[in-house]
Enzyme design. Sequence first.
Site, PDB file in Angstrom:
ATOM      1  CG  ASP A  37      -2.142   0.830   1.115  1.00 26.84           C
ATOM      2  OD1 ASP A  37      -3.239   0.242   1.014  1.00 26.84           O
ATOM      3  OD2 ASP A  37      -2.038   2.079   1.104  1.00 26.84           O
ATOM      4  CG  ASP A  60       2.747   5.806  -6.099  1.00 24.36           C
ATOM      5  OD1 ASP A  60       1.672   5.477  -6.647  1.00 24.36           O
ATOM      6  OD2 ASP A  60       3.206   6.966  -6.131  1.00 24.36           O
ATOM      7  CB  VAL A  61      -0.364   1.268  -8.396  1.00 29.61           C
ATOM      8  CG1 VAL A  61      -0.575   0.140  -7.416  1.00 29.61           C
ATOM      9  CG2 VAL A  61      -1.412   2.355  -8.251  1.00 29.61           C
ATOM     10  CE1 TYR A 150     -13.083   4.948  -9.173  1.00 28.98           C
ATOM     11  CE2 TYR A 150     -15.387   4.614  -9.745  1.00 28.98           C
ATOM     12  CZ  TYR A 150     -14.270   4.254  -9.002  1.00 28.98           C
ATOM     13  OH  TYR A 150     -14.345   3.208  -8.113  1.00 28.98           O
ATOM     14  CE  LYS A 154     -11.949   1.881 -10.333  1.00 33.11           C
ATOM     15  NZ  LYS A 154     -10.999   0.988  -9.637  1.00 33.11           N
ATOM     16  CB  THR A 185     -14.445   1.372   1.732  1.00 33.10           C
ATOM     17  OG1 THR A 185     -14.492   2.303   0.632  1.00 33.10           O
ATOM     18  CG2 THR A 185     -14.873  -0.008   1.257  1.00 33.10           C
TER      19      THR A 185
HETATM   20  N1  LIG Z   1     -15.999   1.474  -2.074  1.00 31.90           N
HETATM   21  C1  LIG Z   1     -16.731   1.440  -3.178  1.00 31.90           C
HETATM   22  O1  LIG Z   1     -17.946   1.742  -3.161  1.00 31.90           O
HETATM   23  C2  LIG Z   1     -16.135   0.985  -4.478  1.00 31.90           C
HETATM   24  C3  LIG Z   1     -17.004   0.708  -5.535  1.00 31.90           C
HETATM   25  C4  LIG Z   1     -16.483   0.294  -6.749  1.00 31.90           C
HETATM   26  C5  LIG Z   1     -15.123   0.165  -6.907  1.00 31.90           C
HETATM   27  N2  LIG Z   1     -14.294   0.443  -5.873  1.00 31.90           N
HETATM   28  C6  LIG Z   1     -12.860   0.285  -6.094  1.00 31.90           C
HETATM   29  O2  LIG Z   1     -12.350  -0.611  -5.142  1.00 31.90           O
HETATM   30  C7  LIG Z   1     -10.970  -0.322  -4.908  1.00 31.90           C
HETATM   31  C8  LIG Z   1     -10.726  -0.256  -3.406  1.00 31.90           C
HETATM   32  O3  LIG Z   1     -11.491   0.803  -2.885  1.00 31.90           O
HETATM   33  P1  LIG Z   1     -11.909   0.919  -1.349  1.00 31.90           P
HETATM   34  O4  LIG Z   1     -13.305   1.406  -1.350  1.00 31.90           O
HETATM   35  O5  LIG Z   1     -11.535  -0.307  -0.611  1.00 31.90           O
HETATM   36  O6  LIG Z   1     -10.981   2.178  -0.936  1.00 31.90           O
HETATM   37  P2  LIG Z   1     -10.073   2.485   0.336  1.00 31.90           P
HETATM   38  O7  LIG Z   1      -9.789   3.933   0.235  1.00 31.90           O
HETATM   39  O8  LIG Z   1     -10.701   1.952   1.586  1.00 31.90           O
HETATM   40  O9  LIG Z   1      -8.737   1.641   0.055  1.00 31.90           O
HETATM   41  C9  LIG Z   1      -7.888   1.972  -1.006  1.00 31.90           C
HETATM   42  C10 LIG Z   1      -6.462   1.650  -0.592  1.00 31.90           C
HETATM   43  O10 LIG Z   1      -5.611   1.926  -1.721  1.00 31.90           O
HETATM   44  C11 LIG Z   1      -4.440   2.568  -1.237  1.00 31.90           C
HETATM   45  N3  LIG Z   1      -3.831   3.366  -2.306  1.00 31.90           N
HETATM   46  C12 LIG Z   1      -4.254   4.583  -2.756  1.00 31.90           C
HETATM   47  N4  LIG Z   1      -3.417   5.038  -3.695  1.00 31.90           N
HETATM   48  C13 LIG Z   1      -2.459   4.094  -3.858  1.00 31.90           C
HETATM   49  C14 LIG Z   1      -1.318   4.006  -4.693  1.00 31.90           C
HETATM   50  N5  LIG Z   1      -0.985   5.000  -5.541  1.00 31.90           N
HETATM   51  N6  LIG Z   1      -0.551   2.881  -4.625  1.00 31.90           N
HETATM   52  C15 LIG Z   1      -0.863   1.892  -3.730  1.00 31.90           C
HETATM   53  N7  LIG Z   1      -1.929   1.945  -2.909  1.00 31.90           N
HETATM   54  C16 LIG Z   1      -2.714   3.027  -2.965  1.00 31.90           C
HETATM   55  C17 LIG Z   1      -4.937   3.433  -0.080  1.00 31.90           C
HETATM   56  O11 LIG Z   1      -3.881   3.832   0.779  1.00 31.90           O
HETATM   57  C18 LIG Z   1      -5.941   2.512   0.572  1.00 31.90           C
HETATM   58  O12 LIG Z   1      -5.355   1.691   1.566  1.00 31.90           O
HETATM   59  C19 LIG Z   1     -10.670   0.968  -5.672  1.00 31.90           C
HETATM   60  O13 LIG Z   1     -10.069   0.663  -6.898  1.00 31.90           O
HETATM   61  C20 LIG Z   1     -12.050   1.568  -5.910  1.00 31.90           C
HETATM   62  O14 LIG Z   1     -12.081   2.370  -7.063  1.00 31.90           O
HETATM   63  C21 LIG Z   1     -14.750   0.848  -4.644  1.00 31.90           C
END
Ligand SMILES: NC(=O)c1ccc[n+]([C@@H]2O[C@H](COP(=O)([O-])OP(=O)(O)OC[C@H]3O[C@@H](n4cnc5c(N)ncnc54)[C@H](O)[C@@H]3O)[C@@H](O)[C@H]2O)c1
Length: 259
Positions: A37, A60-61, A150, A154, A185
Amino acid sequence: MSAVSGRTTVVIGGASGIGWASAQLLAAEGATVVIADIDADQAAARAGELGGGARSVRVDVTDEESVRALFEGTASDLGSVDITLNCAGVNLPGMIVDLDAASWQRTLDLCLTGAFHVIKHSARVMGAGAAITSITSLNARQPAAGFAGYCAAKAGLAMLTQVAALELGEKGIRVNAISPGLVETPLVTGLTSVPVIQDDFTDNTPLGRNGQPSDVAQAVLYLSSDASSWVTGEVLDINGGAHLRRYPDVMKHLATLSG
Ligand SMILES: NC(=O)c1ccc[n+]([C@@H]2O[C@H](COP(=O)([O-])OP(=O)(O)OC[C@H]3O[C@@H](n4cnc5c(N)ncnc54)[C@H](O)[C@@H]3O)[C@@H](O)[C@H]2O)c1
């Protein structure tokens, strides 16, 4: 013995939300988990919570070198990488006519180019039987006003997943994605904390509730394990049926609230 027992598993974005729930489930099923992360402190704390052989790495991705080092280092230290889950993502909203190019670019860098780095360097160190899963979004198929970067990123990730599955099939590496709807989240508290927006999401979800990170983790476990050994190039909707209705007009709600 479970289907992922003993498998080296890299969870990117594993310090929070969907990634963390998935890391917990995979670890409970016996996988050796690396929490990767950008938030190094939180990743280290999460690895400590998991205990056992869990470890953490800062990544960092958006930085290809950092992703390369993560996968090469993990394969060298632990012998292989068998499962990768990519959860890193961000949404910087704005209507197209107002959206600054930097926000657009940042969203694409993180959600799409980051996923490309992850799939590329993960696949390079993987062998037959390995599985890569990315988290895309309901917005890969459902447009949302104000979410141009976004939605585009996606949707691109859904197609990237299919191309990668096509290319990596002959190496025995499976590549899939999950498209969640609204999951509770930290990423979406700006939506769930506004009652009129929350109500619109609920109205547009046939099963009538938000997702929990554990709902997505169960699908991650399936796609990561041999239970899905003949599944590749799949983009799986996990959204309570929300893809059957329409995406809420979040920007209109916000504009109404701000008068
Ligand atoms: N929560 C939702 O409703 C939802 C819906 C659809 C898709 N998503 C997708 O699911 C994935 C996870 O989201 P989440 O809701 O668990 O979010 P979250 O914010 O709880 O977790 C995301 C994690 O990614 C890490 N991160 C951010 N930038 C980064 C980087 N450059 N390199 C490495 N790590 C990094 C953050 O530190 C965090 O720990 C994301 O891709 C999001 O777009 C989430």
